[in-house]
Every structure is written in C-alpha cells, then in structure tokens.
Write a protein that holds these residues in place. Structure first.
Motif, mmCIF file in Angstrom:
data_model
loop_
_atom_site.group_PDB
_atom_site.id
_atom_site.type_symbol
_atom_site.label_atom_id
_atom_site.label_comp_id
_atom_site.label_asym_id
_atom_site.label_seq_id
_atom_site.Cartn_x
_atom_site.Cartn_y
_atom_site.Cartn_z
ATOM 1 N N VAL A 149 0.845 -1.196 0.000
ATOM 2 C CA VAL A 149 0.000 0.000 0.000
ATOM 3 C C VAL A 149 0.878 1.242 0.000
ATOM 4 O O VAL A 149 1.836 1.335 0.778
ATOM 5 C CB VAL A 149 -0.936 0.037 1.230
ATOM 6 C CG1 VAL A 149 -1.985 1.126 1.060
ATOM 7 C CG2 VAL A 149 -1.598 -1.308 1.470
ATOM 8 N N GLU A 175 -7.378 1.317 -6.356
ATOM 9 C CA GLU A 175 -6.931 2.673 -6.067
ATOM 10 C C GLU A 175 -8.115 3.627 -5.984
ATOM 11 O O GLU A 175 -9.207 3.353 -6.485
ATOM 12 C CB GLU A 175 -5.927 3.167 -7.103
ATOM 13 C CG GLU A 175 -6.480 3.365 -8.491
ATOM 14 C CD GLU A 175 -5.440 3.977 -9.428
ATOM 15 O OE1 GLU A 175 -5.828 4.854 -10.232
ATOM 16 O OE2 GLU A 175 -4.262 3.596 -9.351
ATOM 17 N N SER A 176 -7.872 4.745 -5.339
ATOM 18 C CA SER A 176 -8.896 5.782 -5.198
ATOM 19 C C SER A 176 -8.197 7.116 -4.963
ATOM 20 O O SER A 176 -7.117 7.162 -4.366
ATOM 21 C CB SER A 176 -9.833 5.463 -4.029
ATOM 22 O OG SER A 176 -10.883 6.406 -3.935
ATOM 23 N N THR A 177 -8.833 8.200 -5.440
ATOM 24 C CA THR A 177 -8.237 9.538 -5.354
ATOM 25 C C THR A 177 -9.190 10.489 -4.657
ATOM 26 O O THR A 177 -10.417 10.406 -4.836
ATOM 27 C CB THR A 177 -7.908 10.069 -6.755
ATOM 28 O OG1 THR A 177 -6.993 9.172 -7.396
ATOM 29 C CG2 THR A 177 -7.284 11.454 -6.694
ATOM 30 N N GLU A 224 -6.098 -7.623 -8.637
ATOM 31 C CA GLU A 224 -5.856 -6.393 -9.371
ATOM 32 C C GLU A 224 -5.625 -5.239 -8.399
ATOM 33 O O GLU A 224 -6.223 -5.193 -7.315
ATOM 34 C CB GLU A 224 -7.063 -6.086 -10.259
ATOM 35 C CG GLU A 224 -6.896 -4.881 -11.173
ATOM 36 C CD GLU A 224 -8.100 -4.650 -12.067
ATOM 37 O OE1 GLU A 224 -8.086 -3.662 -12.822
ATOM 38 O OE2 GLU A 224 -9.058 -5.462 -12.008
ATOM 39 N N THR A 225 -4.755 -4.308 -8.772
ATOM 40 C CA THR A 225 -4.474 -3.151 -7.921
ATOM 41 C C THR A 225 -5.712 -2.282 -7.770
ATOM 42 O O THR A 225 -6.353 -1.908 -8.760
ATOM 43 C CB THR A 225 -3.325 -2.321 -8.500
ATOM 44 O OG1 THR A 225 -2.139 -3.114 -8.531
ATOM 45 C CG2 THR A 225 -3.070 -1.075 -7.663
ATOM 46 N N ARG A 265 -3.096 3.472 -3.362
ATOM 47 C CA ARG A 265 -3.024 2.253 -4.158
ATOM 48 C C ARG A 265 -2.739 1.072 -3.237
ATOM 49 O O ARG A 265 -1.861 1.148 -2.376
ATOM 50 C CB ARG A 265 -1.931 2.348 -5.220
ATOM 51 C CG ARG A 265 -2.242 3.360 -6.319
ATOM 52 C CD ARG A 265 -1.191 3.322 -7.415
ATOM 53 N NE ARG A 265 -1.505 4.300 -8.462
ATOM 54 C CZ ARG A 265 -0.734 4.507 -9.529
ATOM 55 N NH1 ARG A 265 0.375 3.807 -9.697
ATOM 56 N NH2 ARG A 265 -1.078 5.414 -10.427
ATOM 57 N N THR A 277 -3.690 9.898 -4.071
ATOM 58 C CA THR A 277 -4.186 8.614 -4.565
ATOM 59 C C THR A 277 -3.633 7.498 -3.704
ATOM 60 O O THR A 277 -2.413 7.412 -3.472
ATOM 61 C CB THR A 277 -3.778 8.391 -6.029
ATOM 62 O OG1 THR A 277 -4.361 9.412 -6.848
ATOM 63 C CG2 THR A 277 -4.246 7.029 -6.521
ATOM 64 N N THR A 279 -2.430 -3.336 -3.270
ATOM 65 C CA THR A 279 -2.339 -4.562 -4.054
ATOM 66 C C THR A 279 -2.174 -5.751 -3.121
ATOM 67 O O THR A 279 -1.400 -5.704 -2.162
ATOM 68 C CB THR A 279 -1.138 -4.510 -5.020
ATOM 69 O OG1 THR A 279 -1.265 -3.375 -5.864
ATOM 70 C CG2 THR A 279 -1.097 -5.758 -5.889
ATOM 71 N N ARG A 305 -11.666 2.103 -7.106
ATOM 72 C CA ARG A 305 -11.623 1.520 -8.448
ATOM 73 C C ARG A 305 -10.950 0.149 -8.405
ATOM 74 O O ARG A 305 -9.922 -0.025 -7.751
ATOM 75 C CB ARG A 305 -10.869 2.441 -9.412
ATOM 76 C CG ARG A 305 -11.560 3.788 -9.623
ATOM 77 C CD ARG A 305 -10.815 4.639 -10.651
ATOM 78 N NE ARG A 305 -9.486 5.043 -10.188
ATOM 79 C CZ ARG A 305 -9.260 6.095 -9.403
ATOM 80 N NH1 ARG A 305 -10.278 6.849 -8.986
ATOM 81 N NH2 ARG A 305 -8.025 6.408 -9.043
ATOM 82 N N ARG A 340 0.142 8.477 -3.052
ATOM 83 C CA ARG A 340 0.851 9.253 -4.069
ATOM 84 C C ARG A 340 0.244 10.646 -4.185
ATOM 85 O O ARG A 340 -0.951 10.831 -3.996
ATOM 86 C CB ARG A 340 0.801 8.541 -5.423
ATOM 87 C CG ARG A 340 1.363 7.124 -5.326
ATOM 88 C CD ARG A 340 1.348 6.380 -6.630
ATOM 89 N NE ARG A 340 1.863 5.023 -6.441
ATOM 90 C CZ ARG A 340 2.744 4.424 -7.229
ATOM 91 N NH1 ARG A 340 3.213 5.070 -8.296
ATOM 92 N NH2 ARG A 340 3.152 3.196 -6.979
#
Length: 328
Positions: free
Chosen positions: A79, A137-139, A134-135, A127, A125, A129, A309, A82
């Motif tokens: 995790v 992510e959210s912003t 699948e990775t 992230r 953001t 995994t 997402r 960013r």
C-alpha cells in the motif's frame, strides 16, 4: 364462517406438505481488494488511535455471496499514497497488533512509516495490491478545515455530589462556507487540566435525556468515533452559507478506567468537528442504512457505497478543527 375456516385450514395444510427445492445460481464474483481508510493530517500516534479508531487503514478482500467463511484482514498487502505528480509520499505496513495500532491480534490494520502529513486542498491517490488481485486505487482532495465560531457546555445539577456521573448540554456553532458543498462530523472527548487525554469514558449522547433527538439522518448531532453505528454525517444542503448549530445533551463519567483507579479530574471538554469528503459522507450514510436493515427480510437492499476503483470500500478524507471548553 365455519365453512371458510375449514377451507383455509385445508389449504394451509396442503401448502405445508409441498416442498420445492430451488437451485439458485451463484452470482458472478471477481475477488477484489477491500479496504477502509480515512486520510487526515493528524499524526498517527496513540492519541490518533484513541480518537480515530475507524480512520485507520484496514485491508481485506471480497468474497462471494455464498461463501460462509469468516472474512478476516490481510497482512500481505502493498500500500502506498501518491501525490498529484504520482510520487510516493507515504507507505504503509502491517500494524503490530497493539491496542494503539489496531485490535490486539487482529490482522488487516496498517500504519504509515514515512511520517508524511497531507495538505489541505491537495489531491492524493491510495493504491493497494494483494497477491493475485488487481491493484485497487482511489483519489481524493483533502477538504478545508471547518470554522467553529463558539462552543459551550452547561452542566446539569448532580443529585449526588459524590457521583462520577456527569451530564449537561453541549452546544456549538459552525460558520459554513457558501462557496462549497460541505460535509461534517462532530464528536468530543475529555482532557485533564494540562490539556492531556486520560482514561475517562467517552463523551456520548445522553440517551436518557427527554430532549435527545438522536439517530435521525440529516440532523447535525454528536458522533462517537469508536462506534461505527454512532457516526452521524451531516451535509450543509439546506444550510449552505448559514451558521450551523449543534445542541446535544451529553453524558460522561469522571471515574478512572486505568489500573488503580487514580485519575485526575477532567479539566476540559474538547470538541472536534471534521470536514469530510463527499465519498466519506455517502459511505457513512450507506453504512447506517445497512445496519438499520440488518435482520429485516422486508427491508430494501442496502448496499455499501464504494469509491475504490477495481476494489471495494472507502478512501475518505477528513480535516479537523477543535474547540476547548473549560469545565466548571
């Protein structure tokens, strides 16, 4: 009437003797990362864990609707956080399991390792995994701090002067920003006379008070940060740009929960108001609907809102303002 009763009884008997097996197809499901995290500028020390238990980063994975295994957290996630330029500004690793870093022995909780402090108005953001997933992510953009104009606490008379049970009325006023849609949470805690937290009880809504009107969606009221069901988000939809008031009868105990029971008397009540992101507001509302429908076979479906997402859950943001009230 007697003839109708016999017919009804025969019909009920016939129906009860018929059994039909129906094979329900399992809904399609792609396993994904599931997470919950509320980003804020507060340092994640022991005080953070005490105040914002529900804001800590938690990682798990989804499972199919027919899977009956108990779902647990995952300690094998990668995790990071960013900034707008895509640079990693924070990384997270599994917590040790101490009371200050998640529930003892329960996997899935993570803590930051770089000490980054997010800035208001900046996008970030997250992230996450898991091996074989699948990775996700959210912003979000961290919201501006709310403005608390005033706050007061008026104690009620105590029937027994030696009692450690205190109650009174907490009132506060916010100055809402007319240029933006705003979403709020409010809660309170006790501090000693030096302004440090102790081992007193939480400051909770006084449910025994005749004037308490708690639990109504859309009402600005006091939340409990350590109880998921007692989180009451508020939107300024009908009060945009106006002054927003919260008035609540509250209760707390000054008795000490620490070993030996030697706690100082509380000196302050500190009120916290959080500006939260719209996604956090929607998630908290959907969670309340989910809890309210639990066990009711006739309730409307109450799915949890998600803003992740390629995954499930909440990546929310919160910025706090505090107001310290001297206790009499």
């Amino acid at each position: 009437m007697k003839h109708f009763s016999i017919l009804a009884l025969l019909a009920a008997t016939a129906l009860s003797s018929c059994e039909t097996d129906v094979d329900l197809p399992e809904p399609p499901h792609t396993p994904r990362v599931a997470l919950s995290f509320t980003l804020s500028a507060n340092p994640q020390d022991s005080s953070f864990s005490e105040l914002y238990y529900g804001r800590q980063l938690y990682i798990s994975n989804s499972q199919s609707a027919f899977d009956t295994k108990e779902l647990t957290g995952r300690n094998d996630a990668t995790v990071d956080l960013r900034d707008a330029a895509g640079q990693v500004v924070e990384r997270y690793r599994p917590a040790s399991g101490s009371p200050q870093q998640g529930r003892p022995g329960e996997p899935g909780y993570y803590r930051p390792v770089l000490g980054f402090r997010p800035q208001v108005g900046q996008p970030y953001t997250l992230r996450a995994t898991l091996p074989g997933f699948e990775t996700a992510e959210s912003t979000l953009t961290l919201p501006a701090a709310p403005v608390i104009e005033s706050a007061t606490y008026t104690p009620r008379a105590v029937a027994n002067p030696n009692s450690s049970d205190y109650s009174g009325r907490l009132s506060l006023v916010l100055r809402d920003d007319p240029a933006a849609a705003n979403y709020y949470l409010a809660f309170a805690r006790l501090l000693d006379k030096q302004g440090k937290p102790g081992n007193w009880s939480p400051v909770d809504v006084d449910y025994n008070s005749q004037s308490s009107t708690v639990g109504s969606i859309g009402q600005f009221q006091l939340s409990s940060p350590q109880q998921d069901y007692s989180v009451f988000p508020f939107a300024d939809t009908d009060a945009n740009g106006a002054r927003i008031a919260l008035t609540s009868d509250v209760r707390y105990y000054s008795g000490c929960f620490s070993p030996g029971g030697n706690c100082p008397q509380p000196g302050y009540m500190e009120v916290y108001v959080s500006s939260i992101t719209a996604d956090a507001y929607n998630f908290y509302l959907s969670r309340r609907r989910y809890y309210d429908s639990d066990g009711n076979p006739f309730a409307e479906p109450a799915p949890l809102a998600s803003n992740v997402r390629a995954g499930y859950g909440l990546f929310g943001g919160a910025t706090d303002a505090t107001y310290r009230i001297l206790l009499p």
